[in-house]
Design an enzyme around this catalytic site. Structure first.
Site, PDB file in Angstrom:
ATOM      1  N   ASP A  35      46.788  46.927  42.581  1.00  0.00           N
ATOM      2  CA  ASP A  35      47.146  46.871  41.157  1.00  0.00           C
ATOM      3  C   ASP A  35      48.222  45.819  40.887  1.00  0.00           C
ATOM      4  O   ASP A  35      48.204  45.147  39.858  1.00  0.00           O
ATOM      5  CB  ASP A  35      47.642  48.245  40.676  1.00  0.00           C
ATOM      6  CG  ASP A  35      46.484  49.225  40.459  1.00  0.00           C
ATOM      7  OD1 ASP A  35      45.318  48.821  40.674  1.00  0.00           O
ATOM      8  OD2 ASP A  35      46.747  50.378  40.082  1.00  0.00           O
ATOM      9  N   ASN A  83      43.252  46.147  48.932  1.00  0.00           N
ATOM     10  CA  ASN A  83      43.349  47.611  48.849  1.00  0.00           C
ATOM     11  C   ASN A  83      43.326  48.240  50.240  1.00  0.00           C
ATOM     12  O   ASN A  83      44.118  49.138  50.536  1.00  0.00           O
ATOM     13  CB  ASN A  83      42.170  48.177  48.042  1.00  0.00           C
ATOM     14  CG  ASN A  83      42.371  48.010  46.539  1.00  0.00           C
ATOM     15  OD1 ASN A  83      43.495  47.888  46.065  1.00  0.00           O
ATOM     16  ND2 ASN A  83      41.274  48.003  45.810  1.00  0.00           N
ATOM     17  N   ASP A 143      36.472  36.231  39.494  1.00  0.00           N
ATOM     18  CA  ASP A 143      36.433  37.385  40.389  1.00  0.00           C
ATOM     19  C   ASP A 143      37.364  37.082  41.564  1.00  0.00           C
ATOM     20  O   ASP A 143      37.269  36.014  42.186  1.00  0.00           O
ATOM     21  CB  ASP A 143      34.994  37.613  40.866  1.00  0.00           C
ATOM     22  CG  ASP A 143      34.843  38.904  41.648  1.00  0.00           C
ATOM     23  OD1 ASP A 143      34.208  39.841  41.126  1.00  0.00           O
ATOM     24  OD2 ASP A 143      35.361  38.974  42.786  1.00  0.00           O
ATOM     25  N   ILE A 144      38.252  38.007  41.842  1.00  0.00           N
ATOM     26  CA  ILE A 144      39.200  37.794  42.943  1.00  0.00           C
ATOM     27  C   ILE A 144      38.450  37.896  44.278  1.00  0.00           C
ATOM     28  O   ILE A 144      37.615  38.787  44.467  1.00  0.00           O
ATOM     29  CB  ILE A 144      40.361  38.812  42.878  1.00  0.00           C
ATOM     30  CG1 ILE A 144      41.116  38.650  41.540  1.00  0.00           C
ATOM     31  CG2 ILE A 144      41.315  38.625  44.071  1.00  0.00           C
ATOM     32  CD1 ILE A 144      42.254  39.630  41.330  1.00  0.00           C
ATOM     33  N   GLU A 153      38.302  43.843  39.452  1.00  0.00           N
ATOM     34  CA  GLU A 153      39.012  42.585  39.716  1.00  0.00           C
ATOM     35  C   GLU A 153      38.252  41.430  39.098  1.00  0.00           C
ATOM     36  O   GLU A 153      38.222  40.339  39.631  1.00  0.00           O
ATOM     37  CB  GLU A 153      39.221  42.374  41.223  1.00  0.00           C
ATOM     38  CG  GLU A 153      38.227  43.051  42.113  1.00  0.00           C
ATOM     39  CD  GLU A 153      36.913  42.293  42.248  1.00  0.00           C
ATOM     40  OE1 GLU A 153      35.959  42.672  41.528  1.00  0.00           O
ATOM     41  OE2 GLU A 153      36.854  41.366  43.076  1.00  0.00           O
TER      42      GLU A 153
HETATM   43  P1  GH3 Z   1      34.307  39.256  46.875  1.00  0.00           P
HETATM   44  O1  GH3 Z   1      35.100  38.118  47.413  1.00  0.00           O
HETATM   45  O2  GH3 Z   1      32.860  39.140  47.243  1.00  0.00           O
HETATM   46  O3  GH3 Z   1      34.477  39.402  45.399  1.00  0.00           O
HETATM   47  O4  GH3 Z   1      34.842  40.555  47.586  1.00  0.00           O
HETATM   48  P2  GH3 Z   1      35.634  41.741  46.962  1.00  0.00           P
HETATM   49  O5  GH3 Z   1      36.222  42.532  48.065  1.00  0.00           O
HETATM   50  O6  GH3 Z   1      36.588  41.223  45.974  1.00  0.00           O
HETATM   51  O7  GH3 Z   1      34.510  42.480  46.141  1.00  0.00           O
HETATM   52  P3  GH3 Z   1      34.083  43.982  46.002  1.00  0.00           P
HETATM   53  O8  GH3 Z   1      33.321  43.998  44.697  1.00  0.00           O
HETATM   54  O9  GH3 Z   1      33.362  44.436  47.215  1.00  0.00           O
HETATM   55  O10 GH3 Z   1      35.411  44.805  45.862  1.00  0.00           O
HETATM   56  C1  GH3 Z   1      36.096  44.944  44.693  1.00  0.00           C
HETATM   57  C2  GH3 Z   1      37.126  45.998  44.932  1.00  0.00           C
HETATM   58  O11 GH3 Z   1      37.989  46.142  43.814  1.00  0.00           O
HETATM   59  C3  GH3 Z   1      36.566  47.363  45.184  1.00  0.00           C
HETATM   60  C4  GH3 Z   1      37.412  48.306  44.381  1.00  0.00           C
HETATM   61  O12 GH3 Z   1      37.947  49.333  45.169  1.00  0.00           O
HETATM   62  C5  GH3 Z   1      38.528  47.457  43.860  1.00  0.00           C
HETATM   63  N1  GH3 Z   1      38.998  47.808  42.533  1.00  0.00           N
HETATM   64  C6  GH3 Z   1      38.292  47.939  41.393  1.00  0.00           C
HETATM   65  N2  GH3 Z   1      39.093  48.268  40.366  1.00  0.00           N
HETATM   66  C7  GH3 Z   1      40.357  48.353  40.852  1.00  0.00           C
HETATM   67  C8  GH3 Z   1      41.634  48.656  40.277  1.00  0.00           C
HETATM   68  O13 GH3 Z   1      41.780  48.910  39.078  1.00  0.00           O
HETATM   69  N3  GH3 Z   1      42.717  48.657  41.101  1.00  0.00           N
HETATM   70  C9  GH3 Z   1      42.586  48.362  42.436  1.00  0.00           C
HETATM   71  N4  GH3 Z   1      43.693  48.379  43.173  1.00  0.00           N
HETATM   72  N5  GH3 Z   1      41.407  48.094  42.995  1.00  0.00           N
HETATM   73  C10 GH3 Z   1      40.295  48.067  42.233  1.00  0.00           C
HETATM   74 MG    MG Z   2      35.965  40.195  44.231  1.00  0.00          MG
HETATM   75 MG    MG Z   3      33.924  41.925  41.759  1.00  0.00          MG
HETATM   76 MG    MG Z   4      32.359  41.553  44.430  1.00  0.00          MG
END
Ligand code: GH3
Ligand code: MG
Ligand code: MG
Ligand code: MG
Length: 322
Positions: free
Chosen positions: A215, A206, A198-199, A241
């Site tokens: 992306d 974003n 997980d990123i 992610e």
């Molecule tokens: P954490 O370190 O706890 O993982 O924090 P985080 O910000 O990575 O975790 P969170 O789950 O809160 O956010 C994930 C974000 O990924 C939210 C969502 O808008 C974004 N996301 C999901 N799918 C895509 C995608 O296909 N493209 C882009 N650009 N963003 C995406």
């Molecule tokens: Mg994340």
């Molecule tokens: Mg996540």
């Molecule tokens: Mg998360």
């Protein structure tokens, strides 16, 4: 990614596929030891098609290996066995090319044999050039259409198991493969390991640079992921992610080593985004799990890996937890 866009475009009936279908010209091979007859056939077809003539049997057998849309074989040939050419065409690289068999109308048995061996249509001697052109055109059109359908099917099958953004395997594909590998492990086969990634703080990418930049990070991450695993491993995007690598035959320690390599490679060099105008430091958290030989299921394996991710996040991120 570009390849994928192109293959989607190819799929559309309104796109290149349709243009290709409309194009009448085909790649035609004439196999005939009778040079005069071969010349008549070639001349009749050359205006519409790309024609090659082979009068030598050995060269003919080499030529049927190329990509072709129609093969015209003189099965009444004297210098070589035309029926053999028909049979070999059906099993070689050009097996999808239709075959027009030039026959002597009095030689019924040979004609039937040609059809039995896979000739698609027959052309009685003496050659009527109008009949020849019409039959050739019909066969080539059919061949083109079936090529088009096959390509479309291949593309949609591929799309059903591929993540559209990154080109990695998708969740559905991963689930099927992992199920099969875990089943094998449960029945005494080799182990299987999974990495769940997980990123870190991806939302802030974003928020600061926009969704497109997000992306770009996902695509670049996919490249670093795919280039750090073995050929037998299956790098997949689960969604958002979150990514998984399924590692057939890997023990927990093998998987940990790979996970650590991926983690380091991601953290080591910043990700370039917005066409190279910005660069970002990215880190990931990874959970690792492997089959234990007892009560393994895909669900349990992924759950254990997910617990690892959770622990890695809680422990400050940019970590591998097994
Ligand atoms: P954490 O370190 O706890 O993982 O924090 P985080 O910000 O990575 O975790 P969170 O789950 O809160 O956010 C994930 C974000 O990924 C939210 C969502 O808008 C974004 N996301 C999901 N799918 C895509 C995608 O296909 N493209 C882009 N650009 N963003 C995406
Ligand atoms: Mg994340
Ligand atoms: Mg996540
Ligand atoms: Mg998360």
């Amino acid at each position: 990614l570009r390849e994928r866009e192109e293959s989607s475009r190819r799929m559309g009936v309104g796109g290149d596929g349709a243009r290709r279908l409309r194009a009448e010209g085909g790649r035609v091979l004439i196999v005939d030891d009778n040079e005069r007859q071969a010349a008549v056939i070639a001349e009749a077809l050359a205006r519409e098609h790309r024609v090659t003539v082979e009068t030598d049997p050995d060269k003919a057998l080499a030529a049927i290996k190329g990509p072709l849309d129609l093969i015209i074989v003189n099965v009444a040939a004297e210098a070589f066995d035309g029926l053999r050419v028909v049979a070999l065409s059906k099993s070689g690289d050009a097996r999808r090319a239709p075959i027009l068999a030039v026959v002597e109308p009095t030689e019924r048995a040979r004609m039937v044999k040609a059809l039995e061996l896979g000739a698609t249509d027959i052309l009685p001697r003496p050659i009527d050039v109008e009949e020849l052109s019409a039959r050739a055109r019909t066969q080539i059109r059919r061949k083109r259409y079936s090529d088009f359908l096959r390509e479309k099917l291949d593309n949609s099958l591929e799309m059903a198991v591929t993540d559209a953004l990154t080109g990695l395997h998708n969740r559905r594909y991963m689930a099927g493969q992992l199920q099969a590998l875990v089943n094998r492990a449960v029945h005494g086969g080799s182990s299987v390991a999974v990495l769940l990634m997980d990123i870190d703080h991806f939302k802030s990418v974003n928020d600061s640079f926009g969704h497109d930049a997000g992306d770009e990070v996902l695509t670049e991450f996919a490249v670093r992921l795919a280039t750090n695993v073995r050929a037998v491993d299956l790098p997949c995007r689960m969604g958002g992610e979150e990514f998984v690598v399924v590692m057939p035959g890997a023990a927990l320690e093998d998987a940990q080593r790979v996970a650590e390599r991926i983690r380091r490679d991601v953290a080591a060099a910043p990700f370039r985004i917005m066409g190279g105008r910005e660069s970002l430091s990215i880190t990931i958290s990874i959970g690792v799990a492997a089959t234990t030989g007892e009560g393994d299921t895909p669900h349990l394996l992924l759950k254990r890996a997910d617990e690892g991710v959770y622990e890695a996040k809680a422990g400050g991120r940019n970590k591998v937890i097994a």
